[in-house]
Design a protein around this motif. Structure first.
Motif, PDB file in Angstrom:
ATOM      1  N   ARG A 156       0.857  -1.183   0.000  1.00 16.74           N
ATOM      2  CA  ARG A 156       0.000   0.000   0.000  1.00 16.74           C
ATOM      3  C   ARG A 156       0.897   1.238   0.000  1.00 16.74           C
ATOM      4  O   ARG A 156       1.862   1.310   0.768  1.00 16.74           O
ATOM      5  CB  ARG A 156      -0.921   0.012   1.221  1.00 16.74           C
ATOM      6  CG  ARG A 156      -1.852   1.225   1.268  1.00 16.74           C
ATOM      7  CD  ARG A 156      -3.016   0.988   2.192  1.00 16.74           C
ATOM      8  NE  ARG A 156      -3.887  -0.094   1.693  1.00 16.74           N
ATOM      9  CZ  ARG A 156      -5.009  -0.466   2.286  1.00 16.74           C
ATOM     10  NH1 ARG A 156      -5.410   0.150   3.383  1.00 16.74           N
ATOM     11  NH2 ARG A 156      -5.739  -1.439   1.787  1.00 16.74           N
ATOM     12  N   THR A 157       0.595   2.196  -0.852  1.00 15.31           N
ATOM     13  CA  THR A 157       1.424   3.387  -0.971  1.00 15.31           C
ATOM     14  C   THR A 157       0.995   4.466   0.019  1.00 15.31           C
ATOM     15  O   THR A 157      -0.175   4.551   0.402  1.00 15.31           O
ATOM     16  CB  THR A 157       1.376   3.968  -2.390  1.00 15.31           C
ATOM     17  OG1 THR A 157       0.020   4.308  -2.714  1.00 15.31           O
ATOM     18  CG2 THR A 157       1.909   2.969  -3.399  1.00 15.31           C
ATOM     19  N   VAL A 158       1.977   5.275   0.402  1.00 12.40           N
ATOM     20  CA  VAL A 158       1.756   6.433   1.268  1.00 12.40           C
ATOM     21  C   VAL A 158       2.553   7.589   0.680  1.00 12.40           C
ATOM     22  O   VAL A 158       3.770   7.461   0.458  1.00 12.40           O
ATOM     23  CB  VAL A 158       2.217   6.162   2.713  1.00 12.40           C
ATOM     24  CG1 VAL A 158       2.084   7.428   3.570  1.00 12.40           C
ATOM     25  CG2 VAL A 158       1.418   5.017   3.326  1.00 12.40           C
ATOM     26  N   ALA A 159       1.896   8.712   0.405  1.00 15.57           N
ATOM     27  CA  ALA A 159       2.585   9.877  -0.152  1.00 15.57           C
ATOM     28  C   ALA A 159       3.496  10.507   0.897  1.00 15.57           C
ATOM     29  O   ALA A 159       3.171  10.536   2.087  1.00 15.57           O
ATOM     30  CB  ALA A 159       1.569  10.897  -0.650  1.00 15.57           C
ATOM     31  N   VAL A 160       4.643  10.981   0.436  1.00 16.54           N
ATOM     32  CA  VAL A 160       5.567  11.707   1.298  1.00 16.54           C
ATOM     33  C   VAL A 160       5.435  13.198   0.999  1.00 16.54           C
ATOM     34  O   VAL A 160       5.593  13.635  -0.147  1.00 16.54           O
ATOM     35  CB  VAL A 160       7.022  11.253   1.056  1.00 16.54           C
ATOM     36  CG1 VAL A 160       7.982  12.033   1.960  1.00 16.54           C
ATOM     37  CG2 VAL A 160       7.163   9.753   1.298  1.00 16.54           C
ATOM     38  N   HIS A 161       5.128  13.980   2.016  1.00 16.32           N
ATOM     39  CA  HIS A 161       4.973  15.424   1.844  1.00 16.32           C
ATOM     40  C   HIS A 161       6.323  16.119   1.933  1.00 16.32           C
ATOM     41  O   HIS A 161       7.252  15.618   2.583  1.00 16.32           O
ATOM     42  CB  HIS A 161       4.025  15.979   2.912  1.00 16.32           C
ATOM     43  CG  HIS A 161       2.678  15.321   2.915  1.00 16.32           C
ATOM     44  ND1 HIS A 161       1.873  15.278   4.040  1.00 16.32           N
ATOM     45  CD2 HIS A 161       1.989  14.663   1.931  1.00 16.32           C
ATOM     46  CE1 HIS A 161       0.756  14.641   3.746  1.00 16.32           C
ATOM     47  NE2 HIS A 161       0.804  14.261   2.485  1.00 16.32           N
ATOM     48  N   ASP A 162       6.428  17.275   1.303  1.00 17.65           N
ATOM     49  CA  ASP A 162       7.707  17.990   1.278  1.00 17.65           C
ATOM     50  C   ASP A 162       8.213  18.323   2.672  1.00 17.65           C
ATOM     51  O   ASP A 162       9.431  18.378   2.900  1.00 17.65           O
ATOM     52  CB  ASP A 162       7.576  19.279   0.457  1.00 17.65           C
ATOM     53  CG  ASP A 162       7.409  18.993  -1.029  1.00 17.65           C
ATOM     54  OD1 ASP A 162       7.743  17.867  -1.455  1.00 17.65           O
ATOM     55  OD2 ASP A 162       6.940  19.896  -1.757  1.00 17.65           O
TER      56      ASP A 162
END
Length: 208
Positions: A156-162
């Motif tokens: 499952r993917t999880v976005a990485v925020h800046d």
């Protein structure tokens, strides 16, 4: 279909153990039953979680054994005595030897806080941040005795925020683990997962 008897190995806080215990209580594991916690740290918070959930425990301290194989043989005998068919490593911080891998290959899974094969081993969340990826996630895979090297069951993917730090990214990673791991266990219990070499097919995934 007969119940699939499951043991969870954990070493720490036990949030993934709790997710499985809650899912079992709510009937979301497709007939899998959580029978046993195996823990190498008798004072770990996960032990309290097991006791509150009414789950039996097998506790040990590795320093009291002559070798890793010695305590794994004891664990193996306990698993056999209880008729355990599925082993779930959920924050168990020890390499598994052939004493357990061989009899349970294809019936032992692990959850890892990264998108394998990227960032195996410890500190998967920190490794992903240090590398600068834009997307990371979680992986549930079979255990083959290597360092997070077994066949991949689901991710499952999880976005990485800046502006993410380990402290801000970790809760989203753990939330994904706590959703994906019970789902995979349920698929296994339902007979919907098949293993062929390194390739795993899961009925119920989009497109399958």
């Amino acid at each position: 279909m007969a119940e699939l008897r499951m043991a969870v190995f954990a070493s720490g806080q036990g949030t993934n153990f709790q997710a499985l215990a809650d899912a079992a209580k709510q009937g979301r594991l497709e007939g899998a039953s959580l029978e046993l916690l195996v823990c190498d740290k008798p004072q770990a918070p996960v032990v309290g979680r097991a006791r509150r959930a009414g789950i039996q425990t097998h506790l040990f301290e590795p320093r009291n054994y002559s070798s890793r194989e010695a305590y794994e043989q004891e664990i193996h005998d306990e698993l056999q005595r209880r008729g355990i068919e599925l082993v779930v490593l959920a924050g168990y911080m020890r390499i598994i030897t052939p004493v357990l891998v061989e009899p349970y290959y294809g019936r032992m899974i692990n959850v890892h806080p990264a998108l394998l094969p990227a960032f195996p081993g410890v500190n998967g969340i920190r490794q992903a941040l240090d590398y600068g990826v834009k997307v990371t996630g979680v992986t549930v895979h079979y255990v083959d005795g290597g360092m997070d090297s077994g066949p991949i069951i689901a991710q499952r993917t999880v976005a990485v925020h800046d502006d993410d730090t380990e402290a801000t990214l970790a809760p989203r990673i753990h939330a994904a683990e706590q959703e994906l791991l019970p789902w995979v266990v349920g698929r296994i219990a339902a007979g919907a997962v098949s293993l062929d070499g390194r390739h795993v097919a899961v009925k119920g995934l989009q497109g399958s």
